[in-house]
Enzyme design. Structure first.
Site, PDB file in Angstrom:
ATOM      1  N   ALA A   1      30.466  96.141  31.297  1.00 43.62           N
ATOM      2  CA  ALA A   1      31.480  95.472  32.120  1.00 43.62           C
ATOM      3  C   ALA A   1      32.635  96.410  32.450  1.00 43.62           C
ATOM      4  CB  ALA A   1      31.998  94.228  31.401  1.00 43.62           C
TER       5      ALA A   1
ATOM      6  N   ILE B   1      32.514  99.521  33.175  1.00 48.02           N
ATOM      7  CA  ILE B   1      32.192 100.491  34.230  1.00 48.02           C
ATOM      8  C   ILE B   1      32.359  99.831  35.596  1.00 48.02           C
ATOM      9  CG2 ILE B   1      30.362 101.887  35.261  1.00 48.02           C
ATOM     10  CD1 ILE B   1      29.244 102.319  32.506  1.00 48.02           C
TER      11      ILE B   1
ATOM     12  N   GLU C   1      31.103  99.434  38.588  1.00 43.67           N
ATOM     13  CA  GLU C   1      29.890  99.845  39.285  1.00 43.67           C
ATOM     14  C   GLU C   1      30.067  99.894  40.801  1.00 43.67           C
ATOM     15  OE1 GLU C   1      29.665  95.444  38.327  1.00 43.67           O
ATOM     16  OE2 GLU C   1      30.040  97.276  37.218  1.00 43.67           O
TER      17      GLU C   1
ATOM     18  N   ASP D   1      40.732 130.977  63.608  1.00 41.02           N
ATOM     19  CA  ASP D   1      40.369 131.992  64.585  1.00 41.02           C
ATOM     20  C   ASP D   1      41.336 131.897  65.761  1.00 41.02           C
ATOM     21  OD1 ASP D   1      38.800 134.001  65.781  1.00 41.02           O
ATOM     22  OD2 ASP D   1      37.683 132.506  66.918  1.00 41.02           O
TER      23      ASP D   1
ATOM     24  N   ASN E   1      39.502  96.000  35.229  1.00 43.77           N
ATOM     25  CA  ASN E   1      38.480  96.097  34.190  1.00 43.77           C
ATOM     26  C   ASN E   1      39.110  96.243  32.808  1.00 43.77           C
ATOM     27  OD1 ASN E   1      36.802  96.043  36.372  1.00 43.77           O
ATOM     28  ND2 ASN E   1      35.493  97.702  35.667  1.00 43.77           N
TER      29      ASN E   1
ATOM     30  N   GLU F   1      40.050  92.850  31.650  1.00 44.09           N
ATOM     31  CA  GLU F   1      38.887  92.093  31.165  1.00 44.09           C
ATOM     32  C   GLU F   1      38.491  92.537  29.755  1.00 44.09           C
ATOM     33  OE1 GLU F   1      35.787  92.614  34.021  1.00 44.09           O
ATOM     34  OE2 GLU F   1      37.076  92.119  35.719  1.00 44.09           O
TER      35      GLU F   1
ATOM     36  N   THR G   1      36.325  90.153  42.694  1.00 43.70           N
ATOM     37  CA  THR G   1      37.527  91.003  42.761  1.00 43.70           C
ATOM     38  C   THR G   1      37.214  92.472  43.060  1.00 43.70           C
ATOM     39  OG1 THR G   1      37.473  91.386  40.371  1.00 43.70           O
ATOM     40  CG2 THR G   1      38.728  89.489  41.160  1.00 43.70           C
ATOM     41  N   ASP G   2      36.049  92.971  42.625  1.00 47.16           N
ATOM     42  CA  ASP G   2      35.712  94.385  42.846  1.00 47.16           C
ATOM     43  C   ASP G   2      35.030  94.610  44.190  1.00 47.16           C
ATOM     44  OD1 ASP G   2      36.624  94.508  40.331  1.00 47.16           O
ATOM     45  OD2 ASP G   2      34.838  95.394  39.425  1.00 47.16           O
TER      46      ASP G   2
END
Length: 912
Positions: free
Chosen positions: A285, A287, A289, A331, A716, A719, A747-748
């Site tokens: 959880a 991580i 993802e 250049d 996170n 959580e 939420t993510d």
């Protein structure tokens, strides 16, 4: 016979070169000897190099550290039975792998484009006969037969020339075609100064010549560039480095969380298997993802924004890399300048006339001391000479900019022939004199062509009444020696020494401003002009008319773009193959050099060690007369000093350095296909100013990426801390695994992606570049994540405990309130982290939050979802309690910002 790549062929007489290669400058090799050498030296082709199979390229995409972390998380999720989570993570990994594969596959096509650039066929003298052969059949010792329009198929030492000029801009960066001769050259000279050599890939623009091949395939200058392209590049971008650090940090945290939870559970006497599952669940959880997918989306959004600003991104990480660029190596020809020669000044005897207009468009005016000229006999004669003594053609063409870029609408004015003659033709057309019109009245009768020894060109035309006129242009010192008169406002007057001195002073003044200067003169010939059959009889007793100051001008927007770069803390360096005087003049016009302009030549750079170059590179603004190898050394020296280098260019000579740089920028219109394939960013409008817009977008994208990294990890952390604290104090688990999964989705997902659409800050280009070594957690972000995560945890646990006490241990109700508190805490936080000013422009974020709110309310109040997620409906008071706990910190932060802003406004008013 071995290859002789280190021999200075330009220093050797033709006879000695022929002796080395055992060839005849007139008849060439025999077919038998050519076949033997083909077997010995190999075909005249660039090496294909070691190619990776597409399957291997695809497999390499799965070796990134963050990708391995996500694959591990997917495996654990599948082991725990969370198949939806596992499939989601795998889909993200596959999407990123496909995108990475497409980028690498396309980037490696640069060598293929370079091979296509070489001439497919060539004319060669063998056994005294001219033959047309495939270019890959040419061998050292062959005699090339070259004419105007031919692409040179191999490097060759010239053994014969007639008024020959070659466009070497793609190889050396010099905008003016180079006059060629056969005489050996003393001393050491770079490719751009080897006037008795021609190089593979360059184009003959005028005259004709023959050359003995001295290098083929990978031994040519083009082959050496191809070798440098193979060696260069492959560097990790700052974003990739930061994501790698973040991935390792996340793994350490996840392992720590897992170990701590297992330890606490075992200390309380809970079953080992149960605690192992709990610890692994929390680690998975923790991580985020969705992070790789959101980074990809943010970069893709940046690609779209940049394309609207004429910057086409070929490699996604390049979007962010531009944001931390600290040095732009540009250049000159075609990048800072227009790569279109124009007449800017006309110096008539004791008069200076300025010519307006841009490029090859035949529109512009002539001004003297601020006054527009309409009818002026001196100027009209000058423009007639420019039009008649000319072999270029000015025409309108429909131009298409490379297939994968975009089509330019409508026809454009183009010059066919020598660019310098094209500039004179355009200037004449601005004054109403078109060569075709003049020649219809006065047909061309004879021409004495320009060559590098005579340094002048003469055209004779027939005039009404059997008369004739000779029109001459050439080097000022040569033409003046042939003049006895001068055209003034009072007519033709004798050319006295005093007048000649003043004309030479005008020439020196123009040359000092890096103009290429040509003199114009004429002579009225007697009726028997046909008897004048030599240059010596025609080119004498001339009447001098004036001087043309010709230059490849600075782009109008370049100076402003360089000022913006300087304000943004970005160093701009000119790197060109052109002459130092020309480069310095353009650099001064562009505003390079904050105080005193400093320049180095390729010869000086060649004499410096890597340590000496690294010490000097910070102080130099212009590198002139440099070769591709020098550009590569320069990029490496700047990177060794800690710079994030953007290298821009359009020619073949720029490709190795472009690939080596942190961010390679190619020109889309004037750029060669080789350069575009080697670059990560292509400017569709060839406009240096577009780079500043791309840098701004890059900075904005990094800020947005940093925002949602902070947002995701703060949420996170909230959580994980919530679950850990519950285990520490010995209360029931506040959230179920399916609720954690739902929370990450709500939420993510949409809200985090919408952060990528935030607009750039107003003062973004007034800030210095961030350090490429700066991590994601710089400027106190790690502390902020922990603090915000702790506050989210505190609010959630407080509501959970109060609900348990209020409901007399109704666990379903307490979990539902904690669940809503945690979700709405994160939704309030995403509005806060975006910034209230962005909410007025980022409607996608408001829409994403609204959708997430509706989804959460459905989980809380809709029966079927209540069963699935084990929630119960909340009363208005209970929902209000959850919302207050969720939004309290966001409200306090908003009030603090308003208070600080008010204090600042009052201070400003008081100071005013």
């Amino acid at each position: 016979m071995n290859t002789k790549t280190d021999v200075a062929w330009y220093q050797m007489p033709v006879a000695e070169v022929a002796q080395v290669w055992q060839s005849d400058a007139e008849s060439g090799l025999s077919p038998e000897e050519a076949a033997r050498r083909l077997a010995s030296f190999g075909a005249n082709r660039l090496r294909a190099g070691q190619r990776l199979a597409p399957a291997i390229l695809l497999a390499r995409q799965f070796t990134d550290f963050m990708v391995l972390v996500l694959l591990g998380a997917a495996a654990v999720s599948a082991f725990l039975g969370e198949w939806l989570d596992a499939v989601t993570i795998l889909a993200i990994v596959v999407l990123n792998a496909v995108l990475g594969f497409m980028q690498e596959y396309r980037a490696e096509k640069s060598l293929e484009a370079l091979r296509r650039l070489t001439a497919p066929e060539a004319r060669v003298m063998r056994a005294g006969e001219t033959q047309r052969l495939p270019a890959d059949a040419i061998v050292p010792g062959d005699i090339l037969v070259l004419e105007a329009g031919d692409r040179v198929p191999a490097d060759a030492r010239l053994v014969g020339t007639v008024a020959m000029e070659v466009d070497e801009s793609a190889l050396t960066g010099e905008s003016v075609p180079v006059s060629k001769s056969t005489a050996p050259l003393p001393g050491t000279a770079g490719p751009g100064d080897q006037r008795n050599m021609v190089f593979q890939g360059t184009v003959v623009t005028r005259g004709r010549g023959r050359g003995m091949v001295v290098a083929t395939g990978m031994d040519t200058q083009m082959g050496q560039i191809a070798g440098m392209i193979e060696e260069a590049g492959g560097q990790e971008t700052p974003l990739q480095r930061r994501l790698g650090v973040l991935g390792r940090w996340l793994v350490a945290v996840c392992l720590g969380v897992c170990a701590l939870v297992v330890f606490l559970g075992l200390a309380r006497g809970l079953p080992t298997y149960q605690m192992f599952l709990a610890g692994v669940s929390l680690a998975v959880a923790a991580i985020p993802e969705g992070l790789p997918a959101i980074v990809t989306v943010a970069l893709a959004i940046g690609v779209q924004r940049m394309s609207r600003r004429n910057a086409i991104v070929r490699q996604l990480p390049a979007v962010e890399t531009l944001g931390c660029a600290t040095c732009i190596c540009s250049d000159k020809t075609g990048t800072l300048t227009q790569n279109k020669m124009v007449v800017r000044e006309i110096a008539l005897p004791e008069r200076k006339i300025v010519v307006s207009g841009e490029g090859y468009v035949p529109q512009g005016d002539f001004h003297e001391a601020g006054r527009r000229l309409d009818q002026d006999p001196q100027l009209e004669m000058f423009l007639q000479i420019a039009a008649v003594c000319n072999n270029a053609v000015l025409k309108k063409d429909n131009i298409t900019v490379g297939g994968w870029l975009r089509r330019k609408p409508g026809p454009e004015w183009q010059v066919a022939g020598d660019p310098t003659e094209g500039a004179l033709l355009v200037a004449a057309a601005k004054g109403g004199f078109w060569r075709e019109d003049v020649e219809s009245r006065e047909p061309r009768a004879a021409e004495i062509p320009f060559d590098s020894e005579r340094k002048r060109m003469t055209v004779v035309t027939r005039r009404p009444g059997g008369m004739a006129r000779a029109w001459i242009k050439g080097a000022p010192d040569i033409v003046l020696k042939l003049c006895t008169g001068v055209l003034t406002s009072h007519g033709v007057e004798p050319l006295t020494e005093a007048r000649q001195a003043r004309i030479l002073a005008q020439n020196d003044a123009l040359a000092g401003q890096a103009y290429r200067v040509l003199a114009m003169a004429y002579r009225d010939l007697p009726p028997g002009f046909a008897a004048l059959d030599s240059a010596g009889q025609v080119e004498k007793d001339l009447v001098f008319v004036g001087l043309a100051g010709i230059i490849d001008p600075l782009r109008p927007e370049t100076a402003k773009a360089i000022r913006v770069c300087r304000t943004a803390g970005i160093k701009t360096v000119m790197v060109t193959g052109d002459h130092e005087l020309t480069a310095r003049a353009i650099a001064i016009q562009a505003g390079l050099g904050a105080e005193e302009l400093r320049s180095l030549t390729g010869m000086q750079l060649e004499a410096m060690s890597d340590a000496e170059l690294a010490a000097a590179v910070e102080e130099v603004d212009v590198f002139a007369r440099v070769s591709p190898h020098h550009k590569l050394r320069l990029v490496r020296a700047l990177r060794a000093k800690g710079h994030v280098v953007a290298m821009t260019g359009d020619g073949i000579n720029d490709a190795p350095a472009i690939k080596e740089a942190d961010i390679g920028v190619a020109m889309g219109q004037a750029g060669t296909e080789v350069t575009r394939e080697a670059a990560a960013l292509v400017l569709a409008d060839d406009n240096f100013a577009t780079i500043t817009a791309a840098v701004e977008e890059g900075r904005a994208i990094y800020n947005n990426i940093r925002k949602f990294v902070q947002y995701l990890l703060s949420c996170n952390a909230g959580e994980v801390l919530t679950m850990m604290l519950a285990m520490v104090v010995g209360i029931p688990v506040p959230l179920l695994p399916i609720q954690i999964l739902w929370m990450n989705l709500v939420t993510d997902g949409l809200p985090a992606m919408a952060l990528g659409l935030d607009r750039p800050e107003m003062n973004l280009m007034r800030q210095p570049p961030r350090s490429p070594r700066e991590g994601f957690f710089a400027h106190g972000m790690a502390t902020h994540i922990l603090v915000r995560g702790s506050l989210i945890c505190a609010g959630t646990i407080s509501v959970f405990i109060l609900a348990l006490l209020w409901s007399h241990t109704n666990l379903a109700l307490a979990r539902s309130m904690a669940f809503n508190t945690l979700v709405f805490s994160q939704l309030f936080y995403v509005l806060e982290i975006s910034g209230w000013s962005n909410l007025r422009s980022n409607y996608y974020l408001l829409l994403a939050v609204t959708v997430s709110v509706l989804m959460q309310l459905a989980v809380t109040y809709w029966g079927p979802l209540q069963v699935l997620f084990e929630t119960v409906p909340l009363s208005p008071i209970q929902m209000t309690m959850a919302l207050v706990a969720a939004g309290l910190w966001t409200l306090l932060v908003g009030l603090q910002k308003l208070l600080v802003a008010g204090i600042w406004r009052r201070l400003v008013v008081v100071r005013a």
